[in-house]
Design an enzyme around this catalytic site. Structure first.
Site, PDB file in Angstrom:
ATOM      1  N   GLU A   1       7.559 -21.583   8.254  1.00  0.00           N
ATOM      2  CA  GLU A   1       7.735 -20.449   9.159  1.00  0.00           C
ATOM      3  C   GLU A   1       8.906 -21.020  10.206  1.00  0.00           C
ATOM      4  O   GLU A   1       9.288 -20.473  10.924  1.00  0.00           O
ATOM      5  CB  GLU A   1       6.367 -20.323  10.073  1.00  0.00           C
ATOM      6  CG  GLU A   1       5.839 -21.482  10.854  1.00  0.00           C
ATOM      7  CD  GLU A   1       4.832 -21.053  11.503  1.00  0.00           C
ATOM      8  OE1 GLU A   1       4.834 -21.289  12.903  1.00  0.00           O
ATOM      9  OE2 GLU A   1       3.472 -20.560  11.214  1.00  0.00           O
TER      10      GLU A   1
ATOM     11  N   GLU B   1       0.792  -1.323  -0.184  1.00  0.00           N
ATOM     12  CA  GLU B   1       0.085   0.105  -0.056  1.00  0.00           C
ATOM     13  C   GLU B   1       0.814   1.133  -0.012  1.00  0.00           C
ATOM     14  O   GLU B   1       0.367   2.318  -0.264  1.00  0.00           O
ATOM     15  CB  GLU B   1      -0.963  -0.076   1.249  1.00  0.00           C
ATOM     16  CG  GLU B   1      -2.037  -1.022   1.277  1.00  0.00           C
ATOM     17  CD  GLU B   1      -2.925  -1.140   2.471  1.00  0.00           C
ATOM     18  OE1 GLU B   1      -2.629  -0.492   3.394  1.00  0.00           O
ATOM     19  OE2 GLU B   1      -3.899  -1.762   2.132  1.00  0.00           O
TER      20      GLU B   1
END
Length: 321
Positions: free
Chosen positions: A134, A103
């Site tokens: 992860e 963004e």
């Protein structure tokens, strides 16, 4: 049938016991017995409970504001020298980092390489769970190595638990290279915060659904990431007051917003605004400077370059308020 290779790679029962013990000691994984019958409640009652839980998050964030501000000042100092802001996380934490990074270009006209989001398992992990990603600190090192980190870069490891190997590995590798590091977690005394130059531990408490850290922990991480990127951009001169003067007008809505921003900043007529934007190739900040500073477009561009894009400083050189 399980192959010998699979058996060798599979976690042992002792590994599972170790991880389980670690999780049981985390606030974000704690069980809430008072909500054990929540599935029997009317929908409105569940919504009220969940809303009440969410309302506690801003207070938890507020407790970390000094640490957040210190991290932002350090990030902005490095980005002003050309450094990058890199988020690294897994699962929800990784997705939030990618979201925040994605963004920045339309909001602040940054280059896509300036704010980067890394998620364990790569882009496919944005929509699909990548098993085991992860748990790999080595994968984080590989992902960061592709960016050729410098001492002016910042790596923010994001992990609700504060124990995710990918996030800790990213911070450890970056710090060893001399880059600035930030560890954002939702548990106190986390390994992630300890590994970083700046630790931010937003302790939101146990989740409504046991261990579902996409809830309060995810909300807390989103709030902090909003601060890290937005306030850093304010410090870098990407705004004029609370106006997004570096907005990239890439669609009709943003083109309309650009004109409104120029109008709010200058009070100029529609005709003046259109002329200024046409002269500056649609650059909002430059258009404002031509109007308020009564300078032409090339001069506006020169003054903004001279002040590293800070509109207030550029205006001061024209002796305008």
């Amino acid at each position: 049938m399980t192959s010998s290779a699979d058996a060798a790679d599979a976690p042992s029962s002792s590994d599972h016991r170790t991880v389980r013990a670690e999780l049981e000691g985390l606030t974000t994984e704690a069980f809430r017995p008072e909500h054990s019958d929540i599935d029997r409640l009317p929908t409105l009652d569940i919504a009220k409970i969940m809303n009440g839980e969410d309302a506690t998050v801003p207070t938890a964030v507020a407790a970390q504001l000094p640490n957040i501000a210190a991290a932002i000042d350090a990030i902005a100092e490095r980005m002003a020298r050309g450094g990058r802001l890199v988020y690294a996380g897994a699962g929800t934490a990784g997705r939030l980092g990618v979201l925040d990074a994605s963004e920045c270009p339309p909001t602040f006209n940054t280059d896509p390489t300036e704010v980067v989001g890394l998620i364990a398992g790569g882009p496919v992990a944005m929509t699909t769970s990548v098993e085991g990603a992860e748990d790999s600190a080595e994968l984080a090192v590989e992902d960061l190595s592709a960016l050729n980190l410098t001492r002016d870069d910042t790596v923010v490891g994001v992990s609700a638990s504060g124990r995710t190997p990918y996030a800790i590995g990213a911070v450890g590798h970056a710090r060893a290279l001399g880059a600035l590091t930030v560890g954002l977690s939702c548990n106190a005394d986390s390994a992630l915060a300890a590994a970083a130059d700046h630790g931010i531990e937003v302790v939101v408490g146990p989740e409504l659904l046991t261990g579902s850290t996409r809830l309060k922990a995810g909300t807390a991480q989103k709030l902090v990431l909003n601060m890290l990127s937005t306030i850093t951009m304010i410090r870098l001169g990407k705004t004029y007051g609370n106006l997004m003067v570096d907005v990239r007008a890439s669609n009709e809505k943003l083109r309309a917003r650009s004109r409104r921003i120029v109008a709010l900043a200058t009070g100029a007529s529609d005709e003046e605004i259109e002329a200024a934007l046409a002269a500056t190739d649609g650059e909002v900040k430059n258009a404002i400077l031509t109007i308020l500073g009564t300078v032409d477009a090339p001069t506006a561009a020169h003054l903004l370059k001279k002040t590293d894009g800070h509109l207030r400083e550029a205006l001061a050189t024209t002796h305008q308020p």
